[in-house]
Design a protein around this motif. Structure first.
Motif, mmCIF file in Angstrom:
data_model
loop_
_atom_site.group_PDB
_atom_site.id
_atom_site.type_symbol
_atom_site.label_atom_id
_atom_site.label_comp_id
_atom_site.label_asym_id
_atom_site.label_seq_id
_atom_site.Cartn_x
_atom_site.Cartn_y
_atom_site.Cartn_z
ATOM 1 N N PRO A 78 0.821 -1.218 0.000
ATOM 2 C CA PRO A 78 0.000 0.000 0.000
ATOM 3 C C PRO A 78 0.853 1.265 0.000
ATOM 4 O O PRO A 78 2.071 1.221 0.212
ATOM 5 N N LYS A 79 0.181 2.390 -0.212
ATOM 6 C CA LYS A 79 0.887 3.672 -0.334
ATOM 7 C C LYS A 79 1.770 3.978 0.867
ATOM 8 O O LYS A 79 2.819 4.586 0.737
ATOM 9 N N ASP A 80 1.330 3.588 2.058
ATOM 10 C CA ASP A 80 2.117 3.994 3.228
ATOM 11 C C ASP A 80 3.393 3.173 3.390
ATOM 12 O O ASP A 80 4.160 3.404 4.331
ATOM 13 N N MET A 81 3.614 2.244 2.461
ATOM 14 C CA MET A 81 4.910 1.550 2.464
ATOM 15 C C MET A 81 5.916 2.281 1.574
ATOM 16 O O MET A 81 7.043 1.803 1.398
ATOM 17 N N PHE A 82 5.497 3.405 1.029
ATOM 18 C CA PHE A 82 6.395 4.154 0.145
ATOM 19 C C PHE A 82 7.104 5.271 0.894
ATOM 20 O O PHE A 82 6.571 5.821 1.863
ATOM 21 N N GLU A 83 8.306 5.560 0.421
ATOM 22 C CA GLU A 83 9.102 6.639 0.993
ATOM 23 C C GLU A 83 9.434 7.649 -0.074
ATOM 24 O O GLU A 83 9.814 7.289 -1.184
ATOM 25 N N GLU A 84 9.317 8.913 0.295
ATOM 26 C CA GLU A 84 9.615 9.966 -0.673
ATOM 27 C C GLU A 84 11.103 10.036 -0.940
ATOM 28 O O GLU A 84 11.911 10.001 -0.017
ATOM 29 N N LEU A 85 11.447 10.149 -2.220
ATOM 30 C CA LEU A 85 12.854 10.329 -2.579
ATOM 31 C C LEU A 85 13.160 11.810 -2.621
ATOM 32 O O LEU A 85 12.334 12.619 -3.029
ATOM 33 N N GLY A 86 14.401 12.166 -2.205
ATOM 34 C CA GLY A 86 14.746 13.565 -2.158
ATOM 35 C C GLY A 86 14.995 14.161 -3.505
ATOM 36 O O GLY A 86 14.351 14.473 -4.348
#
Ligand SMILES: [Zn+2]
Length: 86
Positions: A78-86
């Motif tokens: 799900p979406k909350d397993m994603f991390e924003e890349l800088g």
């Protein structure tokens, strides 16, 4: 006594070249401020420029705008397993 009022090199000698135009307020974010997000489970990267055609996500869709039902096309996280890349 009626000398024309010439200011010849006295005083107003501010002949410095103008600075390059300052692009006001634009931070050095890429694109339109849309970040890529990486799946922390499988490493797949969501690129907003590409979207996710396999789930009907149009190119140009920010990660934040993905529906909550959207999942990683690789591993189903799900979406909350994603991390924003800088
Ligand atoms: Zn994944």
């Amino acid at each position: 006594m009626d000398a024309p009022h010439h200011e010849d090199g006295s005083g107003q000698g501010d002949a410095r070249a103008p600075l390059a135009p300052y692009n006001g307020g634009t931070n050095c974010e890429e694109g339109d401020g849309m970040s890529k997000w990486e799946c922390t489970v499988c490493g797949w990267v969501y690129d907003p420029q590409v979207g996710d055609p396999s789930q009907g996500i149009q190119p140009g869709t920010a990660f934040e705008d993905l529906p909550d039902s959207w999942v990683c096309p690789e591993c189903g996280a799900p979406k909350d397993m994603f991390e924003e890349l800088g």
